[in-house]
Design an enzyme around this catalytic site. Structure first.
Site, PDB file in Angstrom:
ATOM      1  N   GLU A   7       0.836  -1.199   0.000  1.00  0.00           N
ATOM      2  CA  GLU A   7       0.000   0.000   0.000  1.00  0.00           C
ATOM      3  C   GLU A   7       0.879   1.260   0.000  1.00  0.00           C
ATOM      4  O   GLU A   7       0.652   2.199   0.764  1.00  0.00           O
ATOM      5  CB  GLU A   7      -0.968  -0.012   1.183  1.00  0.00           C
ATOM      6  CG  GLU A   7      -2.035  -1.107   1.050  1.00  0.00           C
ATOM      7  CD  GLU A   7      -3.148  -0.995   2.083  1.00  0.00           C
ATOM      8  OE1 GLU A   7      -2.857  -0.586   3.225  1.00  0.00           O
ATOM      9  OE2 GLU A   7      -4.292  -1.323   1.758  1.00  0.00           O
ATOM     10  N   GLU A  51      -6.601  -7.671  -0.966  1.00  0.00           N
ATOM     11  CA  GLU A  51      -7.008  -7.551   0.435  1.00  0.00           C
ATOM     12  C   GLU A  51      -8.506  -7.269   0.441  1.00  0.00           C
ATOM     13  O   GLU A  51      -8.931  -6.121   0.381  1.00  0.00           O
ATOM     14  CB  GLU A  51      -6.267  -6.425   1.160  1.00  0.00           C
ATOM     15  CG  GLU A  51      -4.906  -6.789   1.677  1.00  0.00           C
ATOM     16  CD  GLU A  51      -4.363  -5.777   2.679  1.00  0.00           C
ATOM     17  OE1 GLU A  51      -5.165  -5.114   3.374  1.00  0.00           O
ATOM     18  OE2 GLU A  51      -3.123  -5.646   2.757  1.00  0.00           O
TER      19      GLU A  51
END
Length: 586
Positions: free
Chosen positions: A158, A234
């Site tokens: 991320e 995710e």
């Protein structure tokens, strides 16, 4: 040779379209004796792949002391996944977030003077390079094109939410390829245009992280990943909890509907989490977006497999959805059995805190007390002592004690008498204290921030301290070895309840078994069973029980030790039939 590649629209397994249906298991949050069980239950839910982060600070808490054995045996974990006939995805970071302390980065790294985290800074890149080479020594021979089962490796984590240093991402990618990693490389970001643009490179496969509005977010992802398979790597099916909050849950049917939308769109998925596990010991992270919020010991995450590894309503709902798109085994795991319930009287000692004159105390003659990092303390507690200057009180009987900052919780005493407590979470930094000779401050690191700019911040008493406006100088500080403290608490004849106390007791079991330890009779502290560090407890909630994994217990006599920081209501350890993670979010 088996191959895994990225095609124009699909992942390709030996040249044929293949959908990844994965679930996240963090080996470092699960007792190693339970790894095989959790992996098998993943397969029975219909998954074909297991994903895991690699926690650098679990493998190398002290610089140069690399450990890939026991709880850190990533190779064994990957081999157990292969033995179950499943593929593996490895996400080595080096930053992982994951509500894990310091986002997975070692304290020795983040406290290096002048270091630039998560960017092209020489000290950082050198350390990361050494770390990744060690990880890839384990991963490379287990890739699918070498006869193993690893199909994807992720670059960073991320990153678009943190930075935009594409040279840094390029360095990690080149190093990964140089370490003989040949499987496809991915990145992950939330499907926000600026994050997707900042967090990847053209030759890396971009994936998304989200838990709702699947159709909309896949469309955004496609705008930034024009070809190749869509993947939510995710898929958030629950959430984490923090002390003083509520127990977060998500509706099983609603989560299943979102999963259905993902799979109906042809996307691949990694369910985060399939099974969260526990932040055993003091491995929990923390968030601070204006208010410090340390994560609880449980990482149940309201996942399909609960903290003790048993199927929930969400497990069955997800399994039903997956069966519409892929083969699902006929076998279904059994429900969680009722755990033994028993009550154990506890006896022990009074104050367990080592005195400032005991071996291990360090002097800091300057005006600024040493931090945890200065002391090399990786545990949760440091004791500070300093003589109180009489002139700071003037003619008054009290004076205001003021800290620049306390990270994260401090108990204040004068001449051994408790005065009060200061909480970072409440932005507390000062209190009046009575005239006395010696100030003692016990500070607890409640969890290292795992996100954004507070990564790597110092712990302890940070900055100068004043009394009545006078700066205090001449501190001594002592790192508290919690394991030694716990080992030294006897099952004695006393039953103390007030103040910092140590308690111990014994109980018998017919065989090793999972237990749920009710902590509601205690205030704040740490619990151990047979020397196994279960983690933190706190009446602040929401968590009311600690999970005791069966491998930590034994047939016959077992010992429980409680290291209490404040007081107990009743000196008893109650084991209950079911976990209690607190009031659920409405």
């Amino acid at each position: 040779m088996t191959t895994f590649a990225i095609g124009d629209t699909d992942f390709l397994l030996d040249g044929r379209p293949h959908r990844v249906i994965a679930g996240a298991l963090h080996y470092f949050r699960i007792h190693p004796d339970h790894w095989a069980d959790r992996i098998r239950k993943a397969r029975l839910m219909g998954l074909n792949t297991i994903e895991t982060y690699v926690a650098w600070n679990a493998h190398e808490p002290v610089r140069g002391e690399w450990d890939a054995t026991g709880w850190n045996d990533l190779g064994r974990f990957l081999d157990l996944i292969a033995a179950e006939g499943m593929h593996a995805i490895v996400r080595p970071g080096p930053y992982i977030c994951a509500e894990w302390h310091n986002g997975g980065l070692p304290v020795w790294l983040t406290s290096t003077p002048g270091i630039g985290l998560r960017r092209s800074e020489p000290q950082y890149v050198e350390a990361v390079s050494t770390y990744l080479r060690r990880v890839y020594e384990i991963v490379a021979p287990r890739q699918i094109d070498r006869g193993g089962n690893v199909v994807l490796v992720q670059i960073e984590n991320e990153y678009g939410a943190y930075g935009s240093d594409h040279d840094y991402l390029r360095t990690l990618t080149e190093l990964t390829r140089a370490c003989d990693i040949t499987v496809p490389l991915t990145t992950v970001d939330q499907p926000e245009p600026h994050m997707l643009a900042a967090g990847t490179l053209p030759h890396l496969h971009t994936t998304g992280s989200f838990g709702s509005r699947a159709t909309e977010r896949l469309a955004t992802l496609r705008e930034h990943q024009p070809t190749g398979p869509l993947m939510c790597s995710e898929f958030w099916d629950g959430w984490f909890d923090w002390w003083g909050g509520v127990h977060h849950t998500t509706d099983a049917a609603a989560s299943a509907t979102e999963l259905d939308a993902l799979l109906a769109a042809g996307a691949s998925v990694n369910i985060y989490m399939l099974h969260g596990g526990s932040n055993f010991g003091t491995t929990n992270g923390a968030n601070d977006k204006g208010r410090y919020a340390p994560i609880i010991t449980s990482y149940d995450y309201d996942a399909p497999l609960d903290e003790s590894g048993h199927p929930t309503e969400k497990y069955h709902a997800f399994r039903e959805v997956i069966a519409r798109y892929a083969p699902v085994p006929d076998e279904v795991p059994s429900a969680r059995p009722v755990a033994p319930a028993l009550s154990v009287p506890l006896r022990g000692t009074g104050d367990w805190l080592p005195t400032s004159t005991e071996a291990g105390a360090e002097r800091a003659g300057g005006s600024t007390p040493p931090t945890f990092e200065d002391l090399g303390q990786l545990g949760p507690l440091v004791r500070y002592d300093i003589p109180l200057p009489a002139e700071a009180f003037g003619d008054a009987g009290t004076a205001v004690l003021s800290f620049t900052e306390v990270r994260d919780l401090a108990w204040i005493a004068v001449d051994g008498a408790p005065i009060g407590r200061l909480q970072r979470a409440l932005h507390e930094r000062s209190l009046p204290i009575p005239r006395g000779s010696l100030l003692t401050v016990l500070v607890e690191d409640q969890g290292r921030v795992n996100y954004e700019i507070r990564l790597g911040e110092a712990k302890g008493v940070v900055g100068p301290v004043t009394l009545g406006g006078h700066e205090l100088s001449g501190w001594s500080a002592q790192a508290v070895d919690l394991a030694t403290v716990a080992a030294g608490i006897p099952d004695g004849s006393e039953q103390p309840t007030a103040g910092r106390i140590g308690l111990a007791g014994t109980f018998d079991l017919d065989e090793p078994t999972d237990l749920f330890l009710d902590t509601d009779a205690w205030s704040k502290g740490y619990a151990f069973v047979n020397g196994f560090f279960l983690g933190r407890y706190w009446r602040n909630g929401p968590q009311r029980t600690l999970y005791v994994p069966a491998p930590a217990t034994r047939a016959g006599a077992n010992e429980i030790v409680v290291v209490e920081l404040e007081h107990v209501i009743e000196p008893v350890a109650a084991f209950v039939a079911e976990p209690d993670l607190g009031h659920r979010e409405e």
